[in-house]
Scaffold this active site. Structure first.
Site, PDB file in Angstrom:
ATOM      1  N   TYR A 125      28.547 -24.066 -29.925  1.00  0.00           N
ATOM      2  CA  TYR A 125      27.444 -23.928 -29.333  1.00  0.00           C
ATOM      3  C   TYR A 125      26.584 -25.120 -29.712  1.00  0.00           C
ATOM      4  O   TYR A 125      25.904 -25.795 -28.978  1.00  0.00           O
ATOM      5  CB  TYR A 125      26.701 -22.746 -29.943  1.00  0.00           C
ATOM      6  CG  TYR A 125      25.099 -22.697 -29.682  1.00  0.00           C
ATOM      7  CD1 TYR A 125      24.609 -22.209 -28.570  1.00  0.00           C
ATOM      8  CD2 TYR A 125      24.392 -22.750 -30.808  1.00  0.00           C
ATOM      9  CE1 TYR A 125      23.418 -22.336 -28.105  1.00  0.00           C
ATOM     10  CE2 TYR A 125      22.937 -22.678 -30.585  1.00  0.00           C
ATOM     11  CZ  TYR A 125      22.476 -22.338 -29.346  1.00  0.00           C
ATOM     12  OH  TYR A 125      21.007 -22.586 -29.014  1.00  0.00           O
ATOM     13  N   ASP A 175      22.317 -20.754 -10.949  1.00  0.00           N
ATOM     14  CA  ASP A 175      23.381 -20.885 -12.052  1.00  0.00           C
ATOM     15  C   ASP A 175      23.561 -22.307 -12.331  1.00  0.00           C
ATOM     16  O   ASP A 175      23.861 -23.166 -11.670  1.00  0.00           O
ATOM     17  CB  ASP A 175      24.579 -20.278 -11.470  1.00  0.00           C
ATOM     18  CG  ASP A 175      25.828 -20.363 -12.381  1.00  0.00           C
ATOM     19  OD1 ASP A 175      25.830 -21.009 -13.576  1.00  0.00           O
ATOM     20  OD2 ASP A 175      26.878 -19.713 -12.197  1.00  0.00           O
ATOM     21  N   THR A 201      18.166 -26.999 -30.556  1.00  0.00           N
ATOM     22  CA  THR A 201      18.441 -26.230 -31.686  1.00  0.00           C
ATOM     23  C   THR A 201      18.758 -26.778 -32.960  1.00  0.00           C
ATOM     24  O   THR A 201      19.342 -27.941 -32.846  1.00  0.00           O
ATOM     25  CB  THR A 201      19.803 -25.154 -31.281  1.00  0.00           C
ATOM     26  OG1 THR A 201      19.919 -24.399 -32.460  1.00  0.00           O
ATOM     27  CG2 THR A 201      20.939 -25.801 -30.954  1.00  0.00           C
ATOM     28  N   ASP A 202      18.533 -26.117 -34.000  1.00  0.00           N
ATOM     29  CA  ASP A 202      18.796 -26.650 -35.513  1.00  0.00           C
ATOM     30  C   ASP A 202      20.436 -26.788 -35.541  1.00  0.00           C
ATOM     31  O   ASP A 202      20.645 -27.400 -36.508  1.00  0.00           O
ATOM     32  CB  ASP A 202      18.255 -25.870 -36.494  1.00  0.00           C
ATOM     33  CG  ASP A 202      18.331 -24.231 -36.465  1.00  0.00           C
ATOM     34  OD1 ASP A 202      18.580 -23.876 -35.083  1.00  0.00           O
ATOM     35  OD2 ASP A 202      18.310 -23.671 -37.194  1.00  0.00           O
TER      36      ASP A 202
HETATM   37  N1  NAP Z   1      17.869 -17.868 -29.903  1.00  0.00           N
HETATM   38  C1  NAP Z   1      17.867 -18.634 -30.907  1.00  0.00           C
HETATM   39  O1  NAP Z   1      17.755 -18.440 -32.255  1.00  0.00           O
HETATM   40  C2  NAP Z   1      17.491 -20.329 -30.531  1.00  0.00           C
HETATM   41  C3  NAP Z   1      17.499 -21.144 -31.329  1.00  0.00           C
HETATM   42  C4  NAP Z   1      17.361 -22.172 -31.456  1.00  0.00           C
HETATM   43  C5  NAP Z   1      17.269 -22.782 -30.006  1.00  0.00           C
HETATM   44  N2  NAP Z   1      17.368 -21.880 -29.030  1.00  0.00           N
HETATM   45  C6  NAP Z   1      17.379 -22.184 -27.512  1.00  0.00           C
HETATM   46  O2  NAP Z   1      16.039 -21.909 -26.890  1.00  0.00           O
HETATM   47  C7  NAP Z   1      16.465 -21.625 -25.810  1.00  0.00           C
HETATM   48  C8  NAP Z   1      15.929 -20.333 -25.334  1.00  0.00           C
HETATM   49  O3  NAP Z   1      16.534 -19.374 -26.011  1.00  0.00           O
HETATM   50  P1  NAP Z   1      16.603 -17.737 -25.887  1.00  0.00           P
HETATM   51  O4  NAP Z   1      16.620 -17.106 -27.234  1.00  0.00           O
HETATM   52  O5  NAP Z   1      15.245 -17.509 -25.017  1.00  0.00           O
HETATM   53  O6  NAP Z   1      17.810 -17.483 -25.036  1.00  0.00           O
HETATM   54  P2  NAP Z   1      18.221 -16.285 -24.038  1.00  0.00           P
HETATM   55  O7  NAP Z   1      17.369 -15.202 -24.384  1.00  0.00           O
HETATM   56  O8  NAP Z   1      19.772 -16.202 -24.174  1.00  0.00           O
HETATM   57  O9  NAP Z   1      17.853 -16.923 -22.746  1.00  0.00           O
HETATM   58  C9  NAP Z   1      18.662 -17.602 -22.122  1.00  0.00           C
HETATM   59  C10 NAP Z   1      18.679 -17.526 -20.613  1.00  0.00           C
HETATM   60  O10 NAP Z   1      19.413 -18.321 -19.975  1.00  0.00           O
HETATM   61  C11 NAP Z   1      20.237 -17.777 -19.000  1.00  0.00           C
HETATM   62  N3  NAP Z   1      21.204 -18.226 -18.584  1.00  0.00           N
HETATM   63  C12 NAP Z   1      22.597 -18.136 -19.232  1.00  0.00           C
HETATM   64  N4  NAP Z   1      23.635 -19.016 -18.581  1.00  0.00           N
HETATM   65  C13 NAP Z   1      23.003 -19.446 -17.583  1.00  0.00           C
HETATM   66  C14 NAP Z   1      23.442 -20.215 -16.329  1.00  0.00           C
HETATM   67  N5  NAP Z   1      24.810 -20.607 -16.399  1.00  0.00           N
HETATM   68  N6  NAP Z   1      22.580 -20.316 -15.531  1.00  0.00           N
HETATM   69  C15 NAP Z   1      21.268 -20.072 -15.627  1.00  0.00           C
HETATM   70  N7  NAP Z   1      20.812 -19.527 -16.549  1.00  0.00           N
HETATM   71  C16 NAP Z   1      21.783 -19.019 -17.495  1.00  0.00           C
HETATM   72  C17 NAP Z   1      20.426 -16.429 -19.586  1.00  0.00           C
HETATM   73  O11 NAP Z   1      20.875 -15.485 -18.654  1.00  0.00           O
HETATM   74  P3  NAP Z   1      21.547 -13.953 -19.226  1.00  0.00           P
HETATM   75  O12 NAP Z   1      21.057 -13.473 -20.391  1.00  0.00           O
HETATM   76  O13 NAP Z   1      22.026 -13.443 -17.909  1.00  0.00           O
HETATM   77  O14 NAP Z   1      22.973 -14.932 -19.734  1.00  0.00           O
HETATM   78  C18 NAP Z   1      19.027 -16.043 -20.319  1.00  0.00           C
HETATM   79  O15 NAP Z   1      18.128 -15.466 -19.325  1.00  0.00           O
HETATM   80  C19 NAP Z   1      18.040 -21.737 -25.345  1.00  0.00           C
HETATM   81  O16 NAP Z   1      18.247 -23.085 -24.866  1.00  0.00           O
HETATM   82  C20 NAP Z   1      18.457 -21.814 -26.935  1.00  0.00           C
HETATM   83  O17 NAP Z   1      19.689 -22.745 -26.942  1.00  0.00           O
HETATM   84  C21 NAP Z   1      17.582 -20.652 -29.245  1.00  0.00           C
END
Ligand code: NAP
Length: 283
Positions: free
Chosen positions: A122, A34, A98-99
């Site tokens: 965010y 966590d 992120t963007d």
């Molecule tokens: N998705 C987008 O469009 C996007 C765009 C730009 C950048 N990003 C960045 O890219 C990265 C990956 O994104 P993604 O889409 O793969 O996100 P995701 O699917 O939401 O994966 C994030 C992971 O982090 C876990 N997490 C959340 N809170 C946590 C905590 N307190 N301790 C440890 N783990 C935790 C989540 O677990 P739970 O699911 O159980 O909460 C999930 O497994 C992120 O850093 C995000 O900010 C994403």
């Protein structure tokens, strides 16, 4: 190389596991790991990775407006724990950002050296995470990406696929422009960046850009459906968090070390070839 992935069960984490399947991987995610707890740092140190791919985070953009303290604890404070661990191990840290650190007021693509100015919680929490990563560990690369979709988890592509077969028509925001990015493609670039000596900030997305409306139209077309898609404004959509109207990322630095990723349309059609399986998979 011993590679530790945070957020291993998320959509990017899942893609990274596939792409790096031959490597020595340590996978970390909730509930046993966590980011809001300081023992996340000692857990990483105990695992002794040489590279940390920090993909974990609080990613619910509207949710962050409702629980800002949690978003900041995970993305800002959590990243400082990860950076401290990386520094203690002399490890390389790649932090995925992120963007949405930008406010969207530019009319030309955002470059790595442009000054962030987030307009939602965010984006603010990710920007603070960037600062934590860059100041906490000397061998840090912040990789900003955008509009991510992958096989695991929920995302815009899967939502449109479901709604297009359920609803008579779709209304999708047509006044926000960005770069849809396939998580598998991003994982390939991250694999290259693990062993590069690039530090600082690097933008990585599929190439080209579109609005959410244009993105949705392309998804429906690839499904061979005739469900009409209509553009609406951001104001009409009425979402809790403000979003940048324009968050296209320029990829000046990536272009100096490798070819850029394919256009978003190619990446989407590759993803959609697996559509029947995706549609029936639990999300
Ligand atoms: N998705 C987008 O469009 C996007 C765009 C730009 C950048 N990003 C960045 O890219 C990265 C990956 O994104 P993604 O889409 O793969 O996100 P995701 O699917 O939401 O994966 C994030 C992971 O982090 C876990 N997490 C959340 N809170 C946590 C905590 N307190 N301790 C440890 N783990 C935790 C989540 O677990 P739970 O699911 O159980 O909460 C999930 O497994 C992120 O850093 C995000 O900010 C994403």
């Amino acid at each position: 190389m011993r590679i530790l992935i945070t957020g291993a069960r998320g959509q990017l984490g899942h893609a990274l596991q596939q792409t790096l399947s031959g490597e020595d991987l340590i996978l970390k995610d909730l509930p046993e790991f966590d980011l809001t707890q300081s023992d996340s740092e000692s857990q990483i140190v105990a695992a002794r990775p040489s590279v940390i791919l920090h993909a974990g985070g609080y990613t619910n953009v509207d949710g962050a407006e409702r629980e800002p303290d949690r978003a900041l604890a995970v993305n800002a404070q959590g990243t400082s724990f990860v950076a401290s661990a990386a520094a203690a191990l002399n490890a390389r840290l790649i932090y995925v950002s992120t963007d949405y650190v930008f406010d969207g007021t530019k009319a030309t693509p955002y470059r790595e050296e442009d000054v962030p100015h987030p307009i939602n919680v965010y984006g603010q929490s990710k920007h603070e995470g960037e600062i934590s990563a860059l100041t906490g560990c000397s061998d840090t690369l912040v990789v900003r990406t955008a509009w991510l979709y992958g096989r695991a988890g929920n995302n815009f592509v899967k939502t449109i696929m479901r709604l297009a077969s359920e609803k008579p028509f779709l209304e999708v925001v047509g006044d926000q422009r960005g770069c849809p990015t396939n998580a598998d493609d991003l994982a390939l670039v991250l694999k290259d960046l693990l062993t590069s000596d690039m530090r600082g900030i690097c933008h990585v997305t599929n190439t080209g850009d579109c609005t959410w409306y244009e993105f949705a139209e392309a998804i429906v077309r690839l499904m061979d459906l005739s469900t009409p898609v209509r553009p609406i404004t951001t104001a009409q959509a009425g979402r809790l968090a403000r979003r940048p109207a324009y968050s296209v990322l320029a990829q000046g630095r990536l272009g100096t070390i490798r070819t850029l990723l394919p256009p978003w349309q190619d990446a989407l059609s590759r993803f959609m070839r697996h559509a029947p399986r995706l549609a029936s998979a639990p999300s």
